[in-house]
Design an enzyme around this catalytic site. Structure first.
Site, PDB file in Angstrom:
ATOM      1  N   GLY A 165      49.830  36.340  52.332  1.00 57.08           N
ATOM      2  CA  GLY A 165      50.084  37.369  51.328  1.00 57.08           C
ATOM      3  C   GLY A 165      51.350  37.227  50.524  1.00 57.08           C
ATOM      4  O   GLY A 165      51.593  38.014  49.607  1.00 57.08           O
ATOM      5  N   ARG A 196      48.148  31.361  48.776  1.00 59.06           N
ATOM      6  CA  ARG A 196      48.728  31.319  47.439  1.00 59.06           C
ATOM      7  C   ARG A 196      50.166  30.788  47.418  1.00 59.06           C
ATOM      8  O   ARG A 196      50.532  30.029  46.528  1.00 59.06           O
ATOM      9  CB  ARG A 196      48.728  32.744  46.874  1.00 59.06           C
ATOM     10  CG  ARG A 196      49.097  32.866  45.424  1.00 59.06           C
ATOM     11  CD  ARG A 196      49.326  34.333  45.056  1.00 59.06           C
ATOM     12  NE  ARG A 196      48.311  35.216  45.589  1.00 59.06           N
ATOM     13  CZ  ARG A 196      47.233  35.615  44.911  1.00 59.06           C
ATOM     14  NH1 ARG A 196      47.058  35.231  43.672  1.00 59.06           N
ATOM     15  NH2 ARG A 196      46.346  36.415  45.474  1.00 59.06           N
ATOM     16  N   ARG A 211      40.341  34.394  37.531  1.00 64.98           N
ATOM     17  CA  ARG A 211      41.379  35.363  37.899  1.00 64.98           C
ATOM     18  C   ARG A 211      41.722  36.376  36.810  1.00 64.98           C
ATOM     19  O   ARG A 211      41.875  37.561  37.105  1.00 64.98           O
ATOM     20  CB  ARG A 211      42.628  34.663  38.425  1.00 64.98           C
ATOM     21  CG  ARG A 211      42.357  33.856  39.713  1.00 64.98           C
ATOM     22  CD  ARG A 211      43.623  33.359  40.376  1.00 64.98           C
ATOM     23  NE  ARG A 211      44.433  34.450  40.875  1.00 64.98           N
ATOM     24  CZ  ARG A 211      45.496  34.941  40.287  1.00 64.98           C
ATOM     25  NH1 ARG A 211      45.960  34.412  39.186  1.00 64.98           N
ATOM     26  NH2 ARG A 211      46.138  35.962  40.812  1.00 64.98           N
ATOM     27  N   CYS A 225      29.487  33.933  26.864  1.00 69.40           N
ATOM     28  CA  CYS A 225      29.097  35.205  26.241  1.00 69.40           C
ATOM     29  C   CYS A 225      29.402  36.382  27.157  1.00 69.40           C
ATOM     30  O   CYS A 225      28.493  37.000  27.714  1.00 69.40           O
ATOM     31  CB  CYS A 225      27.618  35.187  25.922  1.00 69.40           C
ATOM     32  SG  CYS A 225      27.188  33.808  24.900  1.00 69.40           S
ATOM     33  N   GLU A 226      30.681  36.641  27.337  1.00 66.21           N
ATOM     34  CA  GLU A 226      31.144  37.780  28.136  1.00 66.21           C
ATOM     35  C   GLU A 226      32.467  38.178  27.525  1.00 66.21           C
ATOM     36  O   GLU A 226      33.325  37.308  27.296  1.00 66.21           O
ATOM     37  CB  GLU A 226      31.455  37.348  29.592  1.00 66.21           C
ATOM     38  CG  GLU A 226      30.291  36.917  30.421  1.00 66.21           C
ATOM     39  CD  GLU A 226      29.532  38.065  31.030  1.00 66.21           C
ATOM     40  OE1 GLU A 226      30.021  39.220  30.982  1.00 66.21           O
ATOM     41  OE2 GLU A 226      28.426  37.813  31.529  1.00 66.21           O
ATOM     42  N   TYR A 266      43.028  30.252  44.349  1.00 63.38           N
ATOM     43  CA  TYR A 266      41.946  31.105  43.849  1.00 63.38           C
ATOM     44  C   TYR A 266      41.543  30.689  42.436  1.00 63.38           C
ATOM     45  O   TYR A 266      41.194  31.522  41.601  1.00 63.38           O
ATOM     46  CB  TYR A 266      42.346  32.594  43.948  1.00 63.38           C
ATOM     47  CG  TYR A 266      42.830  32.935  45.341  1.00 63.38           C
ATOM     48  CD1 TYR A 266      41.929  32.993  46.392  1.00 63.38           C
ATOM     49  CD2 TYR A 266      44.189  33.110  45.626  1.00 63.38           C
ATOM     50  CE1 TYR A 266      42.359  33.237  47.694  1.00 63.38           C
ATOM     51  CE2 TYR A 266      44.628  33.351  46.922  1.00 63.38           C
ATOM     52  CZ  TYR A 266      43.705  33.422  47.948  1.00 63.38           C
ATOM     53  OH  TYR A 266      44.135  33.654  49.227  1.00 63.38           O
TER      54      TYR A 266
HETATM   55  C1  LIG Z   1      43.152  35.580  52.095  1.00 62.97           C
HETATM   56  C2  LIG Z   1      43.781  35.593  53.440  1.00 62.97           C
HETATM   57  C3  LIG Z   1      45.002  34.966  53.644  1.00 62.97           C
HETATM   58  C4  LIG Z   1      45.786  34.280  52.545  1.00 62.97           C
HETATM   59  O1  LIG Z   1      46.247  35.155  51.571  1.00 62.97           O
HETATM   60  P1  LIG Z   1      47.315  34.635  50.495  1.00 62.97           P
HETATM   61  O2  LIG Z   1      47.626  35.825  49.702  1.00 62.97           O
HETATM   62  O3  LIG Z   1      46.665  33.565  49.697  1.00 62.97           O
HETATM   63  O4  LIG Z   1      48.488  34.139  51.242  1.00 62.97           O
HETATM   64  C5  LIG Z   1      45.515  34.964  54.927  1.00 62.97           C
HETATM   65  N1  LIG Z   1      44.873  35.554  55.964  1.00 62.97           N
HETATM   66  C6  LIG Z   1      43.687  36.180  55.790  1.00 62.97           C
HETATM   67  C7  LIG Z   1      43.019  36.795  56.959  1.00 62.97           C
HETATM   68  C8  LIG Z   1      43.102  36.217  54.529  1.00 62.97           C
HETATM   69  O5  LIG Z   1      41.938  36.846  54.369  1.00 62.97           O
END
Ligand SMILES: *Cc1c(COP(=O)(O)O)cnc(C)c1O
Length: 432
Positions: free
Chosen positions: A238, A290, A326, A356-357, A385
């Protein structure tokens, strides 16, 4: 932050000209920097040095087998969410014993495959899933290693489509139920309670939600670890990255930009979490996707038309929402820079694909550099992503992917041949 820089007015990935890559491999084209991947892995690894830990790269952010091989070579493990992703890790030469298997919808076949391959842990998201894993392990005469995914119910302050740790979301087991689920699992003889997991969302740009979530679950994690002799605590992924203008503004030193000081760095992340995690004495797992792959990739598109109407300018490129969804899906911002800088006034334009969107755009009413038909543009920070969400919508072949390492470059995936798109289809017998 990344290794895409201008040299003499030309965009380079490490020591390779991006325009040269576009000419050689065509567009749309994903270009990845091995150095950026490696640097980001090391930054996080070093920041977390104060606790025993393992970085399990989230394969869903970028599953190309070359990318996975780079991370396996760095000693990384993998966070997988399907049997297909486990297959990718195996194809890349990764070790299943370093994989954690997440996801709320694991099928029987997926559980069987992961058990057979010997994943490190099933991160369990519900009681019915726990029961299913136990049943399959019993049938196969195996012991399945499991960890419960705790839903700590904290707000992540990110886009609603990538918030996962509140009770509004389908993910994990509610905090108040977790101990009862462990007690239930402890009685199942074909399970081994190996750890505990959480993941609260993606693209978090502040450390406070992480800290809040860890503080909230900590007493319970300590109790569980003691009671069941757990090995690990996974704090998920995350970590957010910088998407906002740096190169486009001519300001390559992004950390001098206003607001840059608020960016979540691995140092800040570690400084706030290590003091909480150290006393646990558990192996800490991290699942960044990410943070490692995002800034390590760009999508190169060629300008097909510059279309001026009375009110607007549309820069129509040969990449589209099927290549990078994205902006349409998450309202995401991608910096857009010319591969070759031209002198002349900037223009205010929508950069769009040819689908076409009305959702098929990369930016709206944005000041971009001077460009002409035939020029290449780079959409930055497209390494996470990006390709993994590409589709064949409008019967458009999947783009090619190139990995760069210093002066070296090679195709990591060839461009899909258009006939491959429908090669699995048939005209049913009664229509022949
Ligand atoms: C998507 C996900 C991640 C990675 O998330 P990032 O934001 O890309 O770091 C890690 N653990 C789980 C369980 C996820 O679903």
């Amino acid at each position: 932050m990344h290794d895409f820089k201008y040299v003499g007015g030309q965009l380079f990935c490490e020591s390779v000209s991006v325009e040269g890559l576009a000419r050689k491999f065509g567009t749309p084209l994903y270009v990845y920097s091995q150095k950026t991947l490696t640097d980001h892995f090391h930054k996080l690894d070093r920041a977390m040095a104060g606790v025993p830990h393992r970085i399990c790269f989230a394969v869903k952010s970028n599953g190309n087998v070359s990318i996975l091989r780079v991370l396996a070579n760095l000693g990384g493990g993998f966070d997988i969410v399907s049997a297909g992703e486990l297959g990718r890790v195996l194809a890349a030469g990764g070790n299943p014993a370093n994989c954690v298997f997440a996801g709320a919808g694991k099928t029987e076949a997926e559980i069987e495959f992961a058990l057979e391959q010997g994943v490190y842990s099933f991160n369990v998201e519900s009681v019915p899933e726990l029961d299913r894993i136990h049943r399959i392990a019993g049938r196969r005469k195996k012991i399945a290693p499991v960890a419960m995914r705790i839903n700590p119910d904290v707000e992540a302050f990110t886009h609603s489509k990538i918030t996962t740790g509140t009770h509004e979301n389908k993910f994990g087991i509610p905090l108040e139920d977790v101990e009862a689920v462990y007690a239930r699992a402890a009685k199942m003889k074909n399970l081994r309670l190996r750890g505990v997991q959480m993941h609260i969302g993606s693209q978090l740009t502040r450390v406070s939600p992480f800290e809040k979530a860890v503080r909230k679950v900590l007493p319970m994690v300590r109790r569980l670890a003691e009671t069941y002799e757990l090995e690990f605590f996974s704090i998920g992924g995350g970590l957010g990255i910088v998407y906002q203008p740096a190169l486009a503004s001519g300001q390559e030193e992004w950390w001098r930009l206003p607001g840059a000081r608020d960016i979540l760095t691995p140092q800040k992340y570690a400084a706030s979490l290590l003091p909480l995690l150290q006393p646990l004495g558990l192996n800490i797992l991290l699942e960044p996707g990410r943070f490692i792959s995002g800034n390590a990739g760009v999508l190169i598109a060629r300008v097909e038309y510059v279309k001026k109407t009375a009110r607007k300018t549309f820069v129509i490129v040969d990449a589209a929402m099927n290549d990078l969804i994205r902006p349409a899906f998450y309202d995401a911002y991608h910096e857009i820079v010319p591969v070759r800088r031209r002198t002349g006034a900037t223009l205010k334009a929508d950069v769009v694909g040819g689908i076409c969107e009305s959702g098929d755009y990369f930016c709206k009413d944005r000041r971009i550099a001077q460009i002409r038909e035939g020029d290449c543009l780079a959409l930055l920070s497209a390494g996470a992503y990006g390709f993994v969400m590409a589709s064949n919508y409008n019967a458009r072949p999947l783009p090619a992917e190139v990995l760069v390492n210093g002066r070296k470059f090679a195709l990591a995936r060839r461009r899909q041949v258009v006939e491959e798109i429908w090669s699995g289809e048939t005209i049913v017998p009664w229509l022949k």
